[in-house]
Design a protein around this motif. Sequence first.
Motif, short mmCIF file in Angstrom:
data_model
loop_
_atom_site.label_atom_id
_atom_site.label_comp_id
_atom_site.label_asym_id
_atom_site.label_seq_id
_atom_site.Cartn_x
_atom_site.Cartn_y
_atom_site.Cartn_z
N HIS A 8 0.83 -1.21 0.00
CA HIS A 8 0.00 0.00 0.00
C HIS A 8 0.86 1.26 0.00
O HIS A 8 0.61 2.20 -0.76
CB HIS A 8 -0.93 0.02 1.22
N GLU A 9 1.86 1.27 0.85
CA GLU A 9 2.75 2.43 0.93
C GLU A 9 3.47 2.65 -0.40
O GLU A 9 3.61 3.78 -0.86
CB GLU A 9 3.76 2.25 2.06
N LEU A 36 -8.67 7.29 -5.35
CA LEU A 36 -8.14 6.00 -5.77
C LEU A 36 -7.90 5.08 -4.57
O LEU A 36 -8.18 3.88 -4.63
CB LEU A 36 -6.85 6.19 -6.57
N VAL A 37 -7.39 5.65 -3.49
CA VAL A 37 -7.15 4.85 -2.28
C VAL A 37 -8.46 4.30 -1.73
O VAL A 37 -8.54 3.16 -1.29
CB VAL A 37 -6.39 5.70 -1.23
N ARG A 38 -9.51 5.10 -1.77
CA ARG A 38 -10.82 4.66 -1.27
C ARG A 38 -11.48 3.64 -2.18
O ARG A 38 -12.23 2.77 -1.71
CB ARG A 38 -11.76 5.85 -1.10
N PHE A 39 -11.22 3.70 -3.47
CA PHE A 39 -11.98 2.96 -4.46
C PHE A 39 -11.35 1.64 -4.91
O PHE A 39 -12.05 0.65 -5.13
CB PHE A 39 -12.23 3.87 -5.67
N LEU A 40 -10.06 1.62 -5.09
CA LEU A 40 -9.41 0.48 -5.75
C LEU A 40 -9.17 -0.71 -4.82
O LEU A 40 -8.75 -0.55 -3.68
CB LEU A 40 -8.07 0.92 -6.36
N PRO A 41 -9.40 -1.92 -5.34
CA PRO A 41 -9.15 -3.13 -4.55
C PRO A 41 -7.70 -3.28 -4.09
O PRO A 41 -7.45 -3.91 -3.06
CB PRO A 41 -9.52 -4.27 -5.51
N GLY A 45 -7.93 -2.80 2.96
CA GLY A 45 -7.26 -2.93 4.25
C GLY A 45 -6.33 -1.78 4.58
O GLY A 45 -5.75 -1.75 5.67
N PHE A 46 -6.18 -0.82 3.70
CA PHE A 46 -5.29 0.32 3.94
C PHE A 46 -6.00 1.33 4.83
O PHE A 46 -7.17 1.65 4.63
CB PHE A 46 -4.90 0.97 2.61
#
Length: 136
Positions: A8-9, A36-41, A45-46
């Motif tokens: 993720h980082e 993008l962080v909210r939407f993408l698979p 878990g991020f």
Amino acid sequence: MSASFSQHEALVYVMVMMSAVDRSMSDDEFARIGGLVRFLPAFDGFDEDRLVHIGRECAAQLAAPEGLDVTLEMVRESLPQRHYETAYALAVEIAAADQRIRTEEIRLLQLLRDRLALDKLTCAAIERGALARFRR
């Protein structure tokens, strides 16, 4: 900063690098990163609350001697190969967010493509898709 970081980082670093490559981070680019962080698979878990902290870490890493080269290598080492294209696609999304692709952004895309040993045709397809999504 540790020698490597989470998947993720690494993906967030790619987006922040692209946003910061022209020395300014536009509101459109920052909003796009958050979306993008909210939407993408790939970000399942991020902890989204860490986004600003990771962005600051990335900026500090980039400001260090040989920061871009070191950061690109850390991204390559931290991502599984199956996410190399994802990283490139995220970089393209951020570059296209303000509907102006600058010379610095093109150069960073080239560096990322080379570091991740991505096929030029695959990258061209990713770029073409982004242009189609952002076309007015």
